[in-house]
Write a protein that holds these residues in place. Structure first.
Motif, PDB file in Angstrom:
ATOM      1  N   LEU A 107      16.252  58.536 -28.920  1.00 32.06           N
ATOM      2  CA  LEU A 107      16.483  57.138 -28.549  1.00 32.06           C
ATOM      3  C   LEU A 107      16.031  56.184 -29.640  1.00 32.06           C
ATOM      4  O   LEU A 107      15.008  56.415 -30.289  1.00 32.06           O
ATOM      5  CB  LEU A 107      15.696  56.779 -27.282  1.00 32.06           C
ATOM      6  N   MET A 108      16.795  55.110 -29.822  1.00 30.04           N
ATOM      7  CA  MET A 108      16.328  53.982 -30.612  1.00 30.04           C
ATOM      8  C   MET A 108      15.455  53.128 -29.703  1.00 30.04           C
ATOM      9  O   MET A 108      15.910  52.650 -28.662  1.00 30.04           O
ATOM     10  CB  MET A 108      17.495  53.154 -31.115  1.00 30.04           C
ATOM     11  N   VAL A 109      14.200  52.974 -30.054  1.00 32.23           N
ATOM     12  CA  VAL A 109      13.231  52.281 -29.207  1.00 32.23           C
ATOM     13  C   VAL A 109      12.639  51.111 -29.975  1.00 32.23           C
ATOM     14  O   VAL A 109      12.267  51.252 -31.147  1.00 32.23           O
ATOM     15  CB  VAL A 109      12.117  53.251 -28.761  1.00 32.23           C
ATOM     16  N   GLU A 110      12.566  49.968 -29.322  1.00 26.40           N
ATOM     17  CA  GLU A 110      11.950  48.794 -29.921  1.00 26.40           C
ATOM     18  C   GLU A 110      10.451  48.774 -29.639  1.00 26.40           C
ATOM     19  O   GLU A 110       9.981  49.420 -28.706  1.00 26.40           O
ATOM     20  CB  GLU A 110      12.589  47.510 -29.366  1.00 26.40           C
ATOM     21  N   ARG A 111       9.731  48.043 -30.449  1.00 27.82           N
ATOM     22  CA  ARG A 111       8.295  47.917 -30.236  1.00 27.82           C
ATOM     23  C   ARG A 111       8.005  47.353 -28.844  1.00 27.82           C
ATOM     24  O   ARG A 111       8.662  46.399 -28.402  1.00 27.82           O
ATOM     25  CB  ARG A 111       7.694  46.993 -31.307  1.00 27.82           C
ATOM     26  N   GLU A 112       7.071  47.982 -28.139  1.00 28.48           N
ATOM     27  CA  GLU A 112       6.618  47.613 -26.800  1.00 28.48           C
ATOM     28  C   GLU A 112       7.612  47.978 -25.706  1.00 28.48           C
ATOM     29  O   GLU A 112       7.401  47.627 -24.542  1.00 28.48           O
ATOM     30  CB  GLU A 112       6.232  46.128 -26.720  1.00 28.48           C
ATOM     31  N   ALA A 131       5.972  52.073 -26.627  1.00 25.91           N
ATOM     32  CA  ALA A 131       6.180  52.315 -28.061  1.00 25.91           C
ATOM     33  C   ALA A 131       5.363  51.339 -28.899  1.00 25.91           C
ATOM     34  O   ALA A 131       5.433  50.130 -28.687  1.00 25.91           O
ATOM     35  CB  ALA A 131       7.659  52.198 -28.411  1.00 25.91           C
ATOM     36  N   PRO A 132       4.624  51.846 -29.881  1.00 27.99           N
ATOM     37  CA  PRO A 132       3.837  50.961 -30.741  1.00 27.99           C
ATOM     38  C   PRO A 132       4.638  50.341 -31.860  1.00 27.99           C
ATOM     39  O   PRO A 132       4.201  49.388 -32.487  1.00 27.99           O
ATOM     40  CB  PRO A 132       2.778  51.908 -31.314  1.00 27.99           C
ATOM     41  N   ARG A 133       5.835  50.895 -32.136  1.00 24.65           N
ATOM     42  CA  ARG A 133       6.650  50.385 -33.235  1.00 24.65           C
ATOM     43  C   ARG A 133       8.108  50.746 -33.018  1.00 24.65           C
ATOM     44  O   ARG A 133       8.425  51.629 -32.225  1.00 24.65           O
ATOM     45  CB  ARG A 133       6.157  50.952 -34.565  1.00 24.65           C
ATOM     46  N   ARG A 134       8.980  50.039 -33.704  1.00 25.25           N
ATOM     47  CA  ARG A 134      10.412  50.305 -33.633  1.00 25.25           C
ATOM     48  C   ARG A 134      10.720  51.608 -34.359  1.00 25.25           C
ATOM     49  O   ARG A 134      10.175  51.879 -35.423  1.00 25.25           O
ATOM     50  CB  ARG A 134      11.174  49.149 -34.266  1.00 25.25           C
ATOM     51  N   GLY A 135      11.603  52.422 -33.770  1.00 25.81           N
ATOM     52  CA  GLY A 135      11.948  53.668 -34.437  1.00 25.81           C
ATOM     53  C   GLY A 135      12.829  54.558 -33.588  1.00 25.81           C
ATOM     54  O   GLY A 135      13.266  54.185 -32.495  1.00 25.81           O
ATOM     55  N   ILE A 136      13.090  55.745 -34.119  1.00 27.19           N
ATOM     56  CA  ILE A 136      13.809  56.784 -33.388  1.00 27.19           C
ATOM     57  C   ILE A 136      12.784  57.720 -32.763  1.00 27.19           C
ATOM     58  O   ILE A 136      11.935  58.274 -33.463  1.00 27.19           O
ATOM     59  CB  ILE A 136      14.745  57.581 -34.317  1.00 27.19           C
ATOM     60  N   TYR A 137      12.858  57.883 -31.448  1.00 26.04           N
ATOM     61  CA  TYR A 137      11.916  58.715 -30.701  1.00 26.04           C
ATOM     62  C   TYR A 137      12.670  59.852 -30.008  1.00 26.04           C
ATOM     63  O   TYR A 137      13.830  59.699 -29.631  1.00 26.04           O
ATOM     64  CB  TYR A 137      11.192  57.895 -29.634  1.00 26.04           C
ATOM     65  N   SER A 138      11.980  60.954 -29.835  1.00 27.48           N
ATOM     66  CA  SER A 138      12.498  62.088 -29.064  1.00 27.48           C
ATOM     67  C   SER A 138      11.737  62.174 -27.752  1.00 27.48           C
ATOM     68  O   SER A 138      10.497  62.120 -27.745  1.00 27.48           O
ATOM     69  CB  SER A 138      12.326  63.386 -29.853  1.00 27.48           C
ATOM     70  N   CYS A 167       9.397  48.627 -50.172  1.00 28.53           N
ATOM     71  CA  CYS A 167      10.144  47.423 -50.535  1.00 28.53           C
ATOM     72  C   CYS A 167      11.401  47.380 -49.689  1.00 28.53           C
ATOM     73  O   CYS A 167      12.229  48.277 -49.786  1.00 28.53           O
ATOM     74  CB  CYS A 167      10.509  47.451 -52.018  1.00 28.53           C
ATOM     75  N   ASP A 168      11.531  46.363 -48.842  1.00 24.56           N
ATOM     76  CA  ASP A 168      12.619  46.301 -47.884  1.00 24.56           C
ATOM     77  C   ASP A 168      13.150  44.876 -47.848  1.00 24.56           C
ATOM     78  O   ASP A 168      12.421  43.945 -47.527  1.00 24.56           O
ATOM     79  CB  ASP A 168      12.104  46.715 -46.504  1.00 24.56           C
ATOM     80  N   SER A 169      14.425  44.704 -48.180  1.00 23.22           N
ATOM     81  CA  SER A 169      15.013  43.365 -48.169  1.00 23.22           C
ATOM     82  C   SER A 169      15.234  42.844 -46.765  1.00 23.22           C
ATOM     83  O   SER A 169      15.439  41.658 -46.557  1.00 23.22           O
ATOM     84  CB  SER A 169      16.347  43.369 -48.930  1.00 23.22           C
ATOM     85  N   ASN A 170      15.201  43.757 -45.769  1.00 29.49           N
ATOM     86  CA  ASN A 170      15.344  43.366 -44.362  1.00 29.49           C
ATOM     87  C   ASN A 170      14.216  43.980 -43.555  1.00 29.49           C
ATOM     88  O   ASN A 170      14.422  44.895 -42.765  1.00 29.49           O
ATOM     89  CB  ASN A 170      16.696  43.832 -43.805  1.00 29.49           C
ATOM     90  N   PRO A 171      12.996  43.519 -43.748  1.00 26.78           N
ATOM     91  CA  PRO A 171      11.852  44.132 -43.059  1.00 26.78           C
ATOM     92  C   PRO A 171      11.950  43.947 -41.565  1.00 26.78           C
ATOM     93  O   PRO A 171      12.398  42.923 -41.071  1.00 26.78           O
ATOM     94  CB  PRO A 171      10.645  43.368 -43.636  1.00 26.78           C
ATOM     95  N   SER A 172      11.518  44.973 -40.834  1.00 30.74           N
ATOM     96  CA  SER A 172      11.548  44.912 -39.377  1.00 30.74           C
ATOM     97  C   SER A 172      10.151  44.704 -38.841  1.00 30.74           C
ATOM     98  O   SER A 172       9.164  44.964 -39.513  1.00 30.74           O
ATOM     99  CB  SER A 172      12.119  46.218 -38.809  1.00 30.74           C
ATOM    100  N   SER A 173      10.084  44.230 -37.607  1.00 29.86           N
ATOM    101  CA  SER A 173       8.794  44.016 -36.952  1.00 29.86           C
ATOM    102  C   SER A 173       8.361  45.300 -36.281  1.00 29.86           C
ATOM    103  O   SER A 173       8.639  45.554 -35.123  1.00 29.86           O
ATOM    104  CB  SER A 173       8.917  42.894 -35.916  1.00 29.86           C
ATOM    105  N   ASP A 174       7.684  46.162 -37.045  1.00 28.20           N
ATOM    106  CA  ASP A 174       7.319  47.474 -36.519  1.00 28.20           C
ATOM    107  C   ASP A 174       5.832  47.710 -36.510  1.00 28.20           C
ATOM    108  O   ASP A 174       5.361  48.827 -36.396  1.00 28.20           O
ATOM    109  CB  ASP A 174       7.999  48.582 -37.343  1.00 28.20           C
ATOM    110  N   GLY A 175       5.068  46.649 -36.648  1.00 27.02           N
ATOM    111  CA  GLY A 175       3.635  46.815 -36.616  1.00 27.02           C
ATOM    112  C   GLY A 175       3.006  46.827 -37.988  1.00 27.02           C
ATOM    113  O   GLY A 175       1.787  46.804 -38.119  1.00 27.02           O
ATOM    114  N   GLY A 176       3.806  46.892 -39.051  1.00 22.74           N
ATOM    115  CA  GLY A 176       3.263  46.858 -40.388  1.00 22.74           C
ATOM    116  C   GLY A 176       3.024  45.428 -40.837  1.00 22.74           C
ATOM    117  O   GLY A 176       3.425  44.469 -40.196  1.00 22.74           O
ATOM    118  N   VAL A 177       2.337  45.278 -41.964  1.00 24.42           N
ATOM    119  CA  VAL A 177       2.094  43.963 -42.535  1.00 24.42           C
ATOM    120  C   VAL A 177       3.193  43.690 -43.542  1.00 24.42           C
ATOM    121  O   VAL A 177       3.380  44.437 -44.494  1.00 24.42           O
ATOM    122  CB  VAL A 177       0.716  43.921 -43.217  1.00 24.42           C
TER     123      VAL A 177
END
Length: 201
Positions: free
Chosen positions: A167-172, A114-121, A45-55
Motif C-alpha cells: 500500500l501507498m500510505v501517507e504519514r499518520e 504510519a510515521p512517514r509516507r511510503g510503500i508498506y507491506s 537532494c530532491d527537487s520535490n521533497p515530501s513531508s515524510d518526517g525528515g528535515v
C-alpha cells in the motif's frame, strides 16, 4: 577538498553535516543522487521533497535518519470474547506484540499509525473456531476498506481468512483490521497482523 563537479548546495550541506556525524560519506554522481553518511545520516537532494518526517531545507534537501526502520507483528494469544467496544467498532483486537520497531503499533487500539509516507507491506491471518458461519475481514486504511478475506467452510472446526497487500500510505494514516461480516464470539486465537515499511517516498 570537494571536486568541482560535486560543488553545489548538496555538497556544501553534506560537508556541514559531516561535522555532526561520526562517519565517512560518499558523494553521488550528480545533485540528484543521495549522499550517504554511513551510520547516522542520509542526505537526499530532491527537487520535490515530501513531508515524510525528515528535515527539509529550502534547497529541497532532505535529511533523514539512516536507521529509521518500521515493522510490527501482533498476535492473538487467547480466544476473543466480544466487549461493548468491539461489538460497536468491529475492530479485531490483538493482545500480544511480537515485533514493534519504532513503536507505531498501538496494541490497546490494535491500530498501526504510519510515521512517514511510503510503500508498506501488510498481511493478516484471522482464525475462526467452531463457528458455522462465514466471516469477512477487511484491512482498513483510515476508514476505508482496502482488501478483504473470507472464511466460510462449515465442515471444518478451524479456518483462517488471510490476505496481504502493498500500500501507498501517507504519514499518520491508520491501518487496522475490521470484522465486516460474522461475529467475534469464540475465535481469533493464533490470529496475526503484521506490516513493515518497504521504502519511504
Amino acid at each position: 577538498m570537494v571536486p568541482s563537479r560535486y560543488r553545489g548546495p548538496c555538497a556544501v550541506l553534506a560537508l556541514v553535516l559531516l561535522l555532526g556525524c561520526d562517519s565517512a560519506f560518499c558523494l553521488g554522481q550528480n545533485d540528484t543522487e543521495p549522499i550517504v553518511l554511513e551510520g547516522k545520516c542520509l542526505v537526499v537532494c530532491d527537487s520535490n521533497p515530501s513531508s515524510d518526517g525528515g528535515v527539509t531545507s529550502s534547497l529541497g534537501i532532505s535529511v533523514r535518519s539512516a536507521g529509521a526502520k518500521v515493522a510490527f507483528s501482533a498476535v492473538r494469544g487467547t480466544n476473543h470474547e466480544p466487549s461493548d467496544m468491539s461489538n460497536t467498532s468491529m475492530t479485531i483486537y490483538f493482545d500480544q506484540v511480537l515485533v514493534n520497531i519504532g513503536n507505531h503499533f498501538d496494541l490497546k487500539a490494535s491500530v498501526f499509525q504510519a510515521p512517514r509516507r511510503g510503500i508498506y507491506s501488510f498481511s493478516f491471518h484471522v482464525v475462526k473456531v467452531y463457528n458455522r458461519q462465514t466471516i469477512q475481514v477487511n484491512l482498513m486504511q483510515n476508514d476505508y476498506p482496502v482488501i478483504s478475506a473470507f472464511a466460510g467452510d462449515q465442515d471444518v472446526t478451524r479456518e483462517a481468512a488471510s490476505n496481504g497487500v502493498l500500500l501507498m500510505v501517507e504519514r499518520e494514516d491508520r491501518v487496522s483490521l475490521k470484522l465486516e461480516r460474522g461475529t467475534l464470539m469464540g475465535g481469533w486465537k493464533y490470529s496475526t497482523f503484521s506490516g513493515f515499511l518497504v521504502f519511504p517516498l
